[in-house]
Design a protein around this motif. Structure first.
Motif, PDB file in Angstrom:
ATOM      1  N   ALA A 283       0.819  -1.210   0.000  1.00 26.23           N
ATOM      2  CA  ALA A 283       0.000   0.000   0.000  1.00 26.23           C
ATOM      3  C   ALA A 283       0.858   1.266   0.000  1.00 26.23           C
ATOM      4  N   ARG A 284       2.059   1.174   0.561  1.00 26.66           N
ATOM      5  CA  ARG A 284       2.960   2.322   0.577  1.00 26.66           C
ATOM      6  C   ARG A 284       3.664   2.494  -0.769  1.00 26.66           C
ATOM      7  N   ILE A 285       4.058   1.375  -1.390  1.00 23.17           N
ATOM      8  CA  ILE A 285       4.830   1.434  -2.633  1.00 23.17           C
ATOM      9  C   ILE A 285       3.958   1.707  -3.850  1.00 23.17           C
ATOM     10  N   PHE A 286       2.802   1.032  -3.925  1.00 15.23           N
ATOM     11  CA  PHE A 286       1.982   1.050  -5.142  1.00 15.23           C
ATOM     12  C   PHE A 286       1.659   2.463  -5.636  1.00 15.23           C
ATOM     13  N   PRO A 287       1.228   3.398  -4.767  1.00 16.38           N
ATOM     14  CA  PRO A 287       0.864   4.729  -5.272  1.00 16.38           C
ATOM     15  C   PRO A 287       2.029   5.518  -5.847  1.00 16.38           C
ATOM     16  N   THR A 288       3.258   5.100  -5.548  1.00 18.88           N
ATOM     17  CA  THR A 288       4.428   5.823  -6.046  1.00 18.88           C
ATOM     18  C   THR A 288       4.866   5.355  -7.430  1.00 18.88           C
ATOM     19  N   LEU A 289       4.276   4.273  -7.913  1.00 18.97           N
ATOM     20  CA  LEU A 289       4.696   3.712  -9.199  1.00 18.97           C
ATOM     21  C   LEU A 289       4.077   4.478 -10.358  1.00 18.97           C
ATOM     22  N   PRO A 290       4.821   4.677 -11.451  1.00 16.83           N
ATOM     23  CA  PRO A 290       4.240   5.321 -12.637  1.00 16.83           C
ATOM     24  C   PRO A 290       3.185   4.427 -13.275  1.00 16.83           C
ATOM     25  N   ALA A 291       2.237   5.050 -13.966  1.00 14.02           N
ATOM     26  CA  ALA A 291       1.115   4.309 -14.549  1.00 14.02           C
ATOM     27  C   ALA A 291       1.575   3.210 -15.494  1.00 14.02           C
ATOM     28  N   GLU A 292       2.612   3.491 -16.299  1.00 12.19           N
ATOM     29  CA  GLU A 292       3.061   2.475 -17.255  1.00 12.19           C
ATOM     30  C   GLU A 292       3.657   1.267 -16.548  1.00 12.19           C
ATOM     31  N   ARG A 293       4.271   1.494 -15.390  1.00 10.28           N
ATOM     32  CA  ARG A 293       4.813   0.381 -14.596  1.00 10.28           C
ATOM     33  C   ARG A 293       3.687  -0.485 -14.046  1.00 10.28           C
ATOM     34  N   ILE A 294       2.605   0.166 -13.601  1.00  4.22           N
ATOM     35  CA  ILE A 294       1.465  -0.566 -13.058  1.00  4.22           C
ATOM     36  C   ILE A 294       0.785  -1.377 -14.147  1.00  4.22           C
ATOM     37  N   ARG A 295       0.565  -0.766 -15.292  1.00  4.45           N
ATOM     38  CA  ARG A 295      -0.151  -1.464 -16.367  1.00  4.45           C
ATOM     39  C   ARG A 295       0.646  -2.640 -16.928  1.00  4.45           C
ATOM     40  N   ALA A 296       1.949  -2.656 -16.683  1.00  8.67           N
ATOM     41  CA  ALA A 296       2.786  -3.768 -17.150  1.00  8.67           C
ATOM     42  C   ALA A 296       2.777  -4.945 -16.191  1.00  8.67           C
ATOM     43  N   MET A 297       2.110  -4.797 -15.039  1.00  9.65           N
ATOM     44  CA  MET A 297       2.068  -5.882 -14.059  1.00  9.65           C
ATOM     45  C   MET A 297       1.255  -7.055 -14.610  1.00  9.65           C
ATOM     46  N   PRO A 298       1.626  -8.290 -14.271  1.00  9.99           N
ATOM     47  CA  PRO A 298       0.912  -9.466 -14.787  1.00  9.99           C
ATOM     48  C   PRO A 298      -0.585  -9.464 -14.491  1.00  9.99           C
ATOM     49  N   VAL A 299      -1.011  -8.865 -13.363  1.00 10.07           N
ATOM     50  CA  VAL A 299      -2.435  -8.904 -13.014  1.00 10.07           C
ATOM     51  C   VAL A 299      -3.288  -8.112 -13.992  1.00 10.07           C
ATOM     52  N   PHE A 300      -2.657  -7.294 -14.849  1.00  6.83           N
ATOM     53  CA  PHE A 300      -3.401  -6.527 -15.844  1.00  6.83           C
ATOM     54  C   PHE A 300      -3.264  -7.123 -17.245  1.00  6.83           C
ATOM     55  N   ASP A 301      -2.603  -8.263 -17.342  1.00  5.19           N
ATOM     56  CA  ASP A 301      -2.374  -8.911 -18.630  1.00  5.19           C
ATOM     57  C   ASP A 301      -3.293 -10.124 -18.756  1.00  5.19           C
ATOM     58  N   PRO A 302      -4.269 -10.086 -19.672  1.00  7.16           N
ATOM     59  CA  PRO A 302      -5.206 -11.213 -19.811  1.00  7.16           C
ATOM     60  C   PRO A 302      -4.532 -12.543 -20.111  1.00  7.16           C
ATOM     61  N   GLN A 303      -3.322 -12.500 -20.658  1.00  6.39           N
ATOM     62  CA  GLN A 303      -2.622 -13.739 -20.980  1.00  6.39           C
ATOM     63  C   GLN A 303      -1.901 -14.333 -19.775  1.00  6.39           C
ATOM     64  N   ARG A 304      -1.795 -13.568 -18.687  1.00 13.38           N
ATOM     65  CA  ARG A 304      -1.044 -14.045 -17.532  1.00 13.38           C
ATOM     66  C   ARG A 304      -1.868 -14.127 -16.251  1.00 13.38           C
ATOM     67  N   THR A 305      -3.139 -13.791 -16.336  1.00 11.02           N
ATOM     68  CA  THR A 305      -3.976 -13.846 -15.143  1.00 11.02           C
ATOM     69  C   THR A 305      -5.369 -14.328 -15.530  1.00 11.02           C
ATOM     70  N   THR A 306      -6.262 -14.395 -14.576  1.00 11.09           N
ATOM     71  CA  THR A 306      -7.626 -14.864 -14.830  1.00 11.09           C
ATOM     72  C   THR A 306      -8.327 -13.919 -15.793  1.00 11.09           C
ATOM     73  N   SER A 307      -8.860 -14.470 -16.870  1.00 14.98           N
ATOM     74  CA  SER A 307      -9.443 -13.633 -17.911  1.00 14.98           C
ATOM     75  C   SER A 307     -10.509 -14.395 -18.681  1.00 14.98           C
ATOM     76  N   SER A 308     -11.268 -13.649 -19.467  1.00 20.99           N
ATOM     77  CA  SER A 308     -12.316 -14.245 -20.297  1.00 20.99           C
ATOM     78  C   SER A 308     -12.736 -13.211 -21.331  1.00 20.99           C
ATOM     79  N   THR A 309     -13.915 -13.403 -21.900  1.00 21.49           N
ATOM     80  CA  THR A 309     -14.502 -12.424 -22.817  1.00 21.49           C
ATOM     81  C   THR A 309     -15.909 -12.105 -22.336  1.00 21.49           C
ATOM     82  N   ALA A 310     -16.408 -10.950 -22.764  1.00 24.15           N
ATOM     83  CA  ALA A 310     -17.771 -10.579 -22.388  1.00 24.15           C
ATOM     84  C   ALA A 310     -18.771 -11.619 -22.895  1.00 24.15           C
TER      85      ALA A 310
END
Length: 311
Positions: free
Chosen positions: A176-203
């Motif tokens: 919680a202390r580190i996350f808000p300090t990260l740049p947006a592009e660093r956050i979006r590159a995390m595996p949890v935002f990648d449909p190929q590396r985390t739980t995902s589906s289609t509408a």
């Protein structure tokens, strides 16, 4: 203006990009696509509105629909006792709502874990229920139901551990202390935002799942009824439910990550009409609370349903 243009305008005003799929659950042949650029109309006997409906997207807590479905099927088959007691202690608690906020150990039933997982998206409850149900069974259930593009990669605990590792944090407090300090592009590159590396589906696959549950085709009638009952008790109402008038019953399940606002559910009209809905919105901002985004999701869902109803 065509329904697809109306929906794109709603999302554009809210500053989001979204995938959407809305289908008449009881229409014969439901699942035939209505192009987003055209008006909603019957196609091959089915009725639906689709906008980027086949795009692979992260679904976050929406996976809990499959989790409680598997639990309900095991209960109905006599494999699990819904009244079995579970002691929840400090080591079990994950971030979020519900049991995570308890200061003391709590004892609940498996059935109440399912209730908390759906009503307030309780990650601790979902994690404990997943341990008892068997995480390896959820991909098998998805395959059985014809959800070929639905990927289940662990549960809430694996998601939290993945995020902690990715930012180099040892505890949730440190995260919680580190996350808000990260740049947006660093956050979006995390595996949890990648449909190929985390739980995902289609509408489209998520509305298929909902249709199977509402037609008692995802398991026995009692098992499907359990899932519908838990979804009807969700407490969050600012997304899909906010878009519909009084008298329309909306049962749903939200999913949320920074920059992702998701919900899947069913709108049931007094005349018997039933419509499965999935709206997955992405924002440039990484805030998790954006009321204008939530309300746009509900408005877009209502517009799509009204188009199917000829209103």
């Amino acid at each position: 203006m065509a329904v697809g243009e109306l929906i794109e305008d709603i999302f554009g005003r809210a500053g989001v990009t979204a995938s959407l799929h809305v289908v008449d659950i009881d229409a014969a042949g439901a699942g035939d696509q209505v192009p987003a650029s055209g008006a909603a109309r019957p196609v091959g006997g089915g009725r639906e509105v689709a906008l980027r409906a086949d795009e692979q997207v992260v679904i976050a807590s929406i996976f809990k629909i499959l989790l409680v479905l598997e639990f309900a099927r095991q209960v109905d088959a006599g494999q699990l006792d819904p009244t079995e007691r579970v002691l929840v202690n400090a080591a079990d608690r994950l971030g979020g709502w519900g049991l995570a906020g308890c200061a003391d150990d709590a004892e609940v039933s498996l059935r109440d874990l399912a209730y908390f997982a759906m009503s307030v998206s309780d990650n601790t409850a979902a994690d404990l229920l997943l341990r008892r149900v068997g995480a390896d069974l959820l991909p098998m259930l998805a395959a059985e139901l014809g959800l070929a593009r639905t990927r289940i990669v662990g549960g809430p605990r694996e998601l939290v551990e993945m995020m902690l590792t990715d930012v180099g944090a040892r505890t949730e407090a440190e995260f919680a202390r580190i996350f808000p300090t990260l740049p947006a592009e660093r956050i979006r590159a995390m595996p949890v935002f990648d449909p190929q590396r985390t739980t995902s589906s289609t509408a489209r696959e998520i509305t298929r799942l909902l249709g199977l549950i509402w037609r008692d085709e995802a398991g026995t009638a009692p098992a499907c009824a359990m899932v519908r009952g838990w979804m009807a008790r969700q407490l969050f109402w600012t997304r899909l439910a906010a878009g519909f008038p009084p008298g329309v019953r909306v049962a749903g399940k939200t999913g949320t990550l920074p920059g992702l606002h998701l919900e899947a559910g069913v709108a049931e009209y007094p005349d018997g009409g039933r419509y499965a809905i999935a709206v997955f919105a992405r924002t440039d901002e990484l805030a998790t609370r954006r009321i204008e985004v939530d309300l746009a999701m509900g408005e877009a869902a209502r517009v799509a349903v009204e188009a199917l109803r000829g209103e």
